[in-house]
Design a protein around this motif. Structure first.
Motif, PDB file in Angstrom:
ATOM      1  N   LYS A 136       4.967 -15.477  14.158  1.00 17.31           N
ATOM      2  CA  LYS A 136       5.701 -16.148  13.088  1.00 17.31           C
ATOM      3  C   LYS A 136       5.652 -15.299  11.824  1.00 17.31           C
ATOM      4  CE  LYS A 136       5.659 -20.427  10.326  1.00 17.31           C
ATOM      5  NZ  LYS A 136       4.946 -21.720  10.100  1.00 17.31           N
ATOM      6  N   ILE A 137       6.809 -15.148  11.167  1.00 15.73           N
ATOM      7  CA  ILE A 137       6.861 -14.468   9.870  1.00 15.73           C
ATOM      8  C   ILE A 137       6.528 -15.514   8.807  1.00 15.73           C
ATOM      9  CG2 ILE A 137       8.229 -13.081   8.285  1.00 15.73           C
ATOM     10  CD1 ILE A 137       7.803 -11.827  11.047  1.00 15.73           C
ATOM     11  N   VAL A 138       5.358 -15.389   8.188  1.00 16.35           N
ATOM     12  CA  VAL A 138       4.922 -16.418   7.241  1.00 16.35           C
ATOM     13  C   VAL A 138       5.235 -16.040   5.792  1.00 16.35           C
ATOM     14  CG1 VAL A 138       3.107 -17.276   8.759  1.00 16.35           C
ATOM     15  CG2 VAL A 138       2.596 -15.417   7.174  1.00 16.35           C
ATOM     16  N   TRP A 139       5.498 -14.756   5.555  1.00  8.93           N
ATOM     17  CA  TRP A 139       5.713 -14.328   4.172  1.00  8.93           C
ATOM     18  C   TRP A 139       6.278 -12.925   4.170  1.00  8.93           C
ATOM     19  CZ3 TRP A 139       3.256 -10.271   1.527  1.00  8.93           C
ATOM     20  CH2 TRP A 139       3.416 -10.260   0.138  1.00  8.93           C
ATOM     21  N   TYR A 140       7.202 -12.654   3.247  1.00  2.00           N
ATOM     22  CA  TYR A 140       7.694 -11.288   3.085  1.00  2.00           C
ATOM     23  C   TYR A 140       8.133 -11.097   1.636  1.00  2.00           C
ATOM     24  CZ  TYR A 140      12.232 -13.609   3.794  1.00  2.00           C
ATOM     25  OH  TYR A 140      13.316 -14.452   3.703  1.00  2.00           O
ATOM     26  N   ARG A 141       7.942  -9.863   1.155  1.00  2.00           N
ATOM     27  CA  ARG A 141       8.296  -9.580  -0.238  1.00  2.00           C
ATOM     28  C   ARG A 141       8.455  -8.079  -0.439  1.00  2.00           C
ATOM     29  NH1 ARG A 141       6.034 -12.451  -5.722  1.00  2.00           N
ATOM     30  NH2 ARG A 141       7.122 -11.125  -7.206  1.00  2.00           N
ATOM     31  N   LEU A 142       9.369  -7.723  -1.334  1.00  4.01           N
ATOM     32  CA  LEU A 142       9.594  -6.325  -1.680  1.00  4.01           C
ATOM     33  C   LEU A 142       8.702  -5.943  -2.858  1.00  4.01           C
ATOM     34  CD1 LEU A 142      11.455  -3.847  -1.026  1.00  4.01           C
ATOM     35  CD2 LEU A 142      12.967  -4.677  -2.846  1.00  4.01           C
ATOM     36  N   GLY A 143       7.966  -4.842  -2.731  1.00  2.53           N
ATOM     37  CA  GLY A 143       7.090  -4.376  -3.799  1.00  2.53           C
ATOM     38  C   GLY A 143       6.801  -2.897  -3.637  1.00  2.53           C
ATOM     39  N   TYR A 144       6.169  -2.309  -4.630  1.00  2.00           N
ATOM     40  CA  TYR A 144       5.910  -0.870  -4.603  1.00  2.00           C
ATOM     41  C   TYR A 144       4.564  -0.562  -3.958  1.00  2.00           C
ATOM     42  CZ  TYR A 144      10.032   0.168  -7.337  1.00  2.00           C
ATOM     43  OH  TYR A 144      11.337   0.308  -7.729  1.00  2.00           O
ATOM     44  N   SER A 145       4.581   0.422  -3.055  1.00  2.00           N
ATOM     45  CA  SER A 145       3.367   0.864  -2.368  1.00  2.00           C
ATOM     46  C   SER A 145       3.301   2.380  -2.376  1.00  2.00           C
ATOM     47  CB  SER A 145       3.339   0.346  -0.918  1.00  2.00           C
ATOM     48  OG  SER A 145       3.218  -1.060  -0.887  1.00  2.00           O
ATOM     49  N   GLU A 146       2.096   2.892  -2.176  1.00  2.00           N
ATOM     50  CA  GLU A 146       1.886   4.338  -2.214  1.00  2.00           C
ATOM     51  C   GLU A 146       2.597   5.044  -1.060  1.00  2.00           C
ATOM     52  OE1 GLU A 146      -1.754   7.598  -1.780  1.00  2.00           O
ATOM     53  OE2 GLU A 146      -2.204   5.548  -2.429  1.00  2.00           O
ATOM     54  N   LEU A 147       3.263   6.142  -1.384  1.00  2.00           N
ATOM     55  CA  LEU A 147       3.887   6.998  -0.373  1.00  2.00           C
ATOM     56  C   LEU A 147       3.035   8.220  -0.106  1.00  2.00           C
ATOM     57  CD1 LEU A 147       6.323   7.749   1.433  1.00  2.00           C
ATOM     58  CD2 LEU A 147       7.319   8.896  -0.565  1.00  2.00           C
ATOM     59  N   ILE A 148       2.632   8.923  -1.179  1.00  3.62           N
ATOM     60  CA  ILE A 148       1.863  10.153  -1.023  1.00  3.62           C
ATOM     61  C   ILE A 148       1.159  10.487  -2.332  1.00  3.62           C
ATOM     62  CG2 ILE A 148       3.780  11.660  -1.717  1.00  3.62           C
ATOM     63  CD1 ILE A 148       2.839  13.663   0.416  1.00  3.62           C
ATOM     64  N   ASP A 149       0.030  11.175  -2.210  1.00  2.00           N
ATOM     65  CA  ASP A 149      -0.724  11.639  -3.380  1.00  2.00           C
ATOM     66  C   ASP A 149      -0.487  13.141  -3.533  1.00  2.00           C
ATOM     67  OD1 ASP A 149      -2.609  12.426  -5.262  1.00  2.00           O
ATOM     68  OD2 ASP A 149      -4.090  10.958  -4.605  1.00  2.00           O
ATOM     69  N   VAL A 150       0.079  13.528  -4.668  1.00  2.00           N
ATOM     70  CA  VAL A 150       0.410  14.934  -4.899  1.00  2.00           C
ATOM     71  C   VAL A 150      -0.290  15.425  -6.163  1.00  2.00           C
ATOM     72  CG1 VAL A 150       2.256  16.617  -5.213  1.00  2.00           C
ATOM     73  CG2 VAL A 150       2.671  14.575  -3.834  1.00  2.00           C
ATOM     74  N   ARG A 151      -1.361  16.193  -5.991  1.00  2.00           N
ATOM     75  CA  ARG A 151      -2.045  16.834  -7.105  1.00  2.00           C
ATOM     76  C   ARG A 151      -2.390  15.865  -8.243  1.00  2.00           C
ATOM     77  NH1 ARG A 151       1.502  22.471  -7.644  1.00  2.00           N
ATOM     78  NH2 ARG A 151       1.122  23.217  -5.515  1.00  2.00           N
ATOM     79  N   GLY A 152      -3.006  14.777  -7.886  1.00  2.00           N
ATOM     80  CA  GLY A 152      -3.445  13.831  -8.901  1.00  2.00           C
ATOM     81  C   GLY A 152      -2.414  12.829  -9.343  1.00  2.00           C
ATOM     82  N   SER A 153      -1.186  12.966  -8.860  1.00  2.00           N
ATOM     83  CA  SER A 153      -0.139  11.974  -9.141  1.00  2.00           C
ATOM     84  C   SER A 153       0.239  11.285  -7.830  1.00  2.00           C
ATOM     85  CB  SER A 153       1.100  12.650  -9.737  1.00  2.00           C
ATOM     86  OG  SER A 153       0.839  13.101 -11.047  1.00  2.00           O
ATOM     87  N   VAL A 154       0.276   9.964  -7.879  1.00  2.00           N
ATOM     88  CA  VAL A 154       0.602   9.188  -6.684  1.00  2.00           C
ATOM     89  C   VAL A 154       2.058   8.742  -6.754  1.00  2.00           C
ATOM     90  CG1 VAL A 154      -0.019   7.216  -5.254  1.00  2.00           C
ATOM     91  CG2 VAL A 154      -1.783   8.405  -6.568  1.00  2.00           C
ATOM     92  N   ILE A 155       2.789   8.969  -5.659  1.00  2.00           N
ATOM     93  CA  ILE A 155       4.194   8.583  -5.578  1.00  2.00           C
ATOM     94  C   ILE A 155       4.283   7.208  -4.928  1.00  2.00           C
ATOM     95  CG2 ILE A 155       6.492   9.262  -4.842  1.00  2.00           C
ATOM     96  CD1 ILE A 155       5.038  11.246  -6.717  1.00  2.00           C
TER      97      ILE A 155
END
Length: 288
Positions: free
Chosen positions: A215-234
């Motif tokens: 069962k799908i109980v919850w869904y939402r669009l939000g920002y999550s980490e893609l990659i860490d590049v030299r101290g900056s996270v995308i």
């Protein structure tokens, strides 16, 4: 050469060209509704397959949204302001960039008013740093154990291990919290169209990420980490989908990159995305 013959040849060529262009236009015009019908049929077919596999989900929106590629530098802003927190003992982990707090006197609220009281509590900088930048996420909370807030940014909300404020609940008493904070968010690229909730969940199904009898109980669009590049996270917009297995009632969180239409592998987790932590490289302070 006979000019009448040349005229006849040109006439035939122009007539043939007109016929070709007309046929092409007619074909393209007739293809448009056919393609739409095919896509609609595909979505309906997948929905029926999910139903046959006893996968329960409410009516899904097929509306797309907009999102960005974002970047945030790894900074420990929370630890710089620990001294202003009162009535709590805190520690900070530099490896996970996580603040952990234990209230000197646990918070006791009426059970029905706990969420609204907590929303007021976090507005004070003496209680929670940057607390007014967080919003309550009911779908990721378990009122008996944890109450989860997500950091709000201009582009949306952050649904990630960073940018999360989680209160610990024990016997209807709030004993403390853990917090991460995303500083200095910048936009890397112009906004792009994201896939719809329907697209995301059907993609999970066709990728064998949704088991039968779930069962799908919850869904939402939000920002999550893609990659860490030299101290900056995308960070990118990601559809977060909570799946409950009907037989065991266990829940797992699945993620879909809303820009690239790809399943984020290894995205199964507990209800609290901030659950895991390390005890190394930390500092502890005690509030008044």
């Amino acid at each position: 050469m006979d000019f009448r013959r040349i005229e006849l040849i040109f006439l035939i060529v122009f007539l043939a060209l007109d016929i070709f262009l007309f046929a092409s236009f007619t074909q393209n015009d007739s293809d448009t509704p056919y393609t739409t019908t095919t896509n609609l049929s595909d979505a309906e077919a997948i929905a029926q397959d999910m139903k046959d596999d006893h996968i329960t989900v409410d009516k899904l929106s097929d509306d797309s949204d907009e999102g960005f590629y974002l970047a945030s530098k790894t900074e420990d802003l929370l630890v710089k302001s620990l001294a202003q927190l009162t009535g709590q003992t805190t520690s900070y982990n530099y490896d996970t960039h996580k603040l952990t707090s234990q209230f000197n006197t646990p918070l006791t609220y009426n059970k029905k008013q706990m969420i609204s009281e907590l929303k007021n509590f976090i507005k004070s900088a003496d209680n929670v740093l940057y607390g007014d930048q967080y919003t309550y996420i009911a779908g990721m909370s378990d009122p008996k154990n944890t109450l989860v807030f997500a950091q709000k940014i201009k582009q949306g909300v952050v649904l990630d291990a960073q940018g999360t404020l989680t209160f610990n609940v024990n016997n209807d008493v709030i004993t403390g919290y853990t917090q991460t904070y995303l500083p200095n968010v910048t936009v890397l690229r112009e906004k792009q169209t994201t896939i719809s909730a329907q697209d995301a969940i059907q993609l999970l199904y066709t990728s064998s990420e949704l088991p039968a009898n779930s069962k799908i109980v919850w869904y939402r669009l939000g920002y999550s980490e893609l990659i860490d590049v030299r101290g900056s996270v995308i960070y990118v917009p990601v559809w977060n989908v909570m799946v409950q297995h009907k037989g065991t009632k266990n829940e797992s969180l699945k993620k879909v990159n809303a820009l690239t239409r790809t399943v984020v592998k290894g995205s199964t987790t507990t209800n609290d995305p901030n659950a895991s932590s390390s005890n190394s490289s930390s500092v502890t302070t005690a509030g008044d």
